[in-house]
Design an enzyme around this catalytic site. Structure first.
Site, PDB file in Angstrom:
ATOM      1  N   HIS A  89     -23.694 -11.227  66.959  1.00 34.69           N
ATOM      2  CA  HIS A  89     -23.965 -10.630  65.556  1.00 34.69           C
ATOM      3  C   HIS A  89     -22.788 -11.041  64.882  1.00 34.69           C
ATOM      4  CE1 HIS A  89     -27.918  -8.899  66.845  1.00 34.69           C
ATOM      5  NE2 HIS A  89     -27.749  -8.584  65.662  1.00 34.69           N
ATOM      6  N   GLY A 106     -31.288  -1.125  60.702  1.00 35.02           N
ATOM      7  CA  GLY A 106     -31.301  -2.358  61.683  1.00 35.02           C
ATOM      8  C   GLY A 106     -30.587  -3.507  60.976  1.00 35.02           C
ATOM      9  N   HIS A 107     -30.200  -4.525  61.600  1.00 32.49           N
ATOM     10  CA  HIS A 107     -29.634  -5.724  61.229  1.00 32.49           C
ATOM     11  C   HIS A 107     -30.316  -6.394  60.095  1.00 32.49           C
ATOM     12  CE1 HIS A 107     -31.349  -8.176  64.877  1.00 32.49           C
ATOM     13  NE2 HIS A 107     -32.246  -7.420  64.232  1.00 32.49           N
ATOM     14  N   ASN A 108     -29.512  -6.646  59.014  1.00 33.08           N
ATOM     15  CA  ASN A 108     -30.033  -7.612  58.202  1.00 33.08           C
ATOM     16  C   ASN A 108     -30.830  -6.806  57.164  1.00 33.08           C
ATOM     17  OD1 ASN A 108     -29.065  -9.904  59.474  1.00 33.08           O
ATOM     18  ND2 ASN A 108     -31.052 -10.083  60.677  1.00 33.08           N
TER      19      ASN A 108
END
Lengths: 320, 320, 320
Positions: C177, C218-220
């Site tokens: 990441h 969460g990511h993004n």
């Protein structure tokens, strides 16, 4: 025949004690290598190679008395670690145990035999009763009050601001939170659980209530005595949970409702109204459990009937 | 043509590499300023102003190999910070990296190249394998055991007491928790996740399993190898999750059930029974996914039919 | 008539101010001992023994202005506690307030009047804007960026790795990441909430958005401006939440979907697709709220009709 520790039937060795409380574990009991098995009157005659079996009314309950005989539970060591930071005017009771890097802010008041583990933070003016135990990495916010024998597991947050805003001039203006957070005697609070302080009223957790991990208690909530709140339950602001309620895992209760005395909410129930005392409700939106079960059963029959229904409707409406 | 970093199509500049794995992103690809685009055989001919495109079997997988070439991942710096507190009898392996204010209680045993970040607490007698990395503000309870290459993100709690009480003499008497908490090799654990120790048995997380943020694992749970547990999943006590299962976000599994090998539970599923190996289940209460979809489809047709059904019933029952 | 603090009607004493915004609280108002009550035009004439009542357009909103007059909110005390650890190259603005055992890793950059409470960890190269307040036991990961006036409550984790793996060679290989985590101005983040950094893109929380306790981002993910995300909400990777959305407690949004501008998701909604701007959706799977209510109403009528339907089908299919 001596046994030195306790293990479940399928893992116990000859020097271990195990237990069998239900006939459904008969195959495990028949194959178990346990030296001694606690059995109930109902399981007393199940086949077992164990050297000894001991009949008790309830094997699981009996364990509660036996475990402390087999395992030395960790002892607390009084003392204040030299790296702990104790603020101005902090009042300590007898025999405190304060761990490394614990921080107790100015004016906090501690009862006797309080244990505060490593890296835990206690805010200014907080009050902790006798025999409170805060595990590592806990936060008690300023002014929160914990009764006697309260246990708080790692990472729990007690007395954080509630979630309250008024939309004004194009932004969410924060409502200052000036209410308290009161945890009564004998409450246990799980790891990473969060309990908000009140906005102007107090948030209160009643005596003897037990709260599991990752639970959220919103501002101004009042939880009664002797409740059980299981993991990941969420209780929104100003809810009343009366004495003796059980909220199973992942239950959500929306704001300002009352859960009546002794009510049970099944896992994942979504509550959007008051719940009558003594009843068991389940599902989304929550309904009396029997009604919810009937609706689910009907729902899963529906796809098989739908085509037949549509055909019948078409036919009979043509006729009409 | 040189690129220095990676970015998604809609944000990439001329000195960046991007990727397009599906034709549905054709509009983004046509408009992207990326200097280089990784494409698949299926997207190789989509219009694009990029100076270069590189065809690979799977652009997303290829990124996995490329990212370490573009980004220097942070290096660990061995050393023990002078503010870290190391208890009596702690055994350190080679090249530890122990951050500021980390606390390692008495008797803990660390493998080689262990990294313990700032403000993290490791309990007495805990065991950490080679190359374990604990991010900041983590708690590992006493006696927990972590295998090799286990990564624990900030705020996770490993080995806390489970939620177990017996109601006796008018109060919830706590069942002492004397079981272990065993995290096998190559497990990654997300931020603020909680994993309880066993009551008398162990809680076990199998090798290579990955757990997301804010997940709850109850006492005595056994999770197999190579599972994926996504955010906010809750697994109640004594559940068995066999190898290779996928539990999507906010799934809840009630106590003592078995999730069969390779099963998948869709997001928010509520599980109240055993799940057969290899199957995908969804909904509340969880059912085989196709059956659940059919029931939902039927449910949303129902309101439109209900009045017609009631009319027909009234008419035909009058006739009868 | 002088009042010194604020309390709800049922708890107020003669020296306290209370408020009554709705006629449904008439019984509480009639019985309240409050010295002064804020009333609306609608509640102005309700019976009350209070010495004085003050008519305002909205009593609840009026409190927002009054609370700061009754309560002295805690003041920040500039200074760096001697036990705080400040890494190499850290840049401090004016008047920082850094608490005991706080850790600020190398290269972090702080604006003016930043408050970092006890046992909080700020990662390397992180950037905190003017007037940021990090409560105790918080983790800000390396490279995360927080705008001005961002408040982060105890135990929140900002910028942890997202949950991303590729199954390859018999194991879940981690996607490194390398994306950022950007929290814009005036965001407030609740206790024990987790916000992941992006994989290659950034995770962004828009200005003025408020996030409650135990929320997962969460990511993004991109959350717009002025949203409200209530407790235990889970937002999976790459979701877009546009400006002004409200996500009520325990809502789950699965990956890659868009929640349109100003949409509302009711508590526990499970979102598996895009949500149109301005609409209110609820239930599992989420549907427009009115449609979901109709389906639920029909569902709970179904068990009562099912036997009659089956009888009718049997009869009419015999006839056919």
């Amino acid at each position: 025949m001596a046994v030195a520790s306790v293990a479940p039937l399928d893992r116990a060795r000859a020097d271990q004690l195990s237990f069998c409380g239900s006939a459904k574990y008969a195959p495990l009991m028949a194959a178990s290598a346990a030296g001694v098995v606690l059995v109930s009157p109902q399981t007393a005659d199940l086949p077992s190679p164990a050297a000894a079996r001991i009949v008790v009314p309830n094997p699981h309950d009996a364990l509660l008395s036996l475990i402390p005989r087999f395992y030395r539970l960790p002892e607390r060591t009084p003392g204040v670690h030299p790296t702990a930071v104790i603020g101005r005017g902090v009042v300590m009771g007898e025999a405190p145990s304060i761990g490394p890097h614990a921080v107790i802010e100015a004016g906090a008041v501690l009862g006797d035999r309080v244990t505060i583990d490593a890296n835990t933070t206690v805010g200014a003016q907080a009050r902790l009763g006798d025999d409170v135990h805060l595990y590592p990495n806990v936060t008690v916010y300023a002014n929160a009050r914990l009764g006697r024998r309260v246990t708080v597991h790692a990472g729990a947050r007690i007395g954080s601001d509630g979630f309250g805003y008024v939309f004004r001039d194009g932004r969410h203006a924060k409502i200052p939170h000036v209410g308290g957070c009161l945890i009564e005697d004998d409450v246990e609070i799980g790891a990473n659980t969060t309990i908000d302080r009140g906005s102007i009223d107090d948030t209160v957790i009643g005596a003897g209530t037990k709260i599991d991990n990752l639970v959220q208690i919103g501002h101004n909530v009042r939880v009664g005595r002797l409740c059980l709140l299981m993991s990941q339950v969420g209780v929104a602001g100003s809810v009343r949970v009366e004495d003796g309620c059980i909220l199973a895992g992942q239950v959500g209760v929306s704001g300002h409702h009352t859960i009546g005395k002794g009510a049970t909410l099944a896992a994942q129930a979504g509550v959007f109204g008051d719940i009558p005392a003594g009843e068991t409700w389940s599902g989304y939106p929550a309904r009396p459990h029997k009604e919810a079960l009937r609706a689910q059963a009907a729902l899963f029959k529906l796809p098989g009937l739908l085509r037949r229904i549509e055909r019948l409707l078409a036919r009979s409406e043509d006729d009409a």
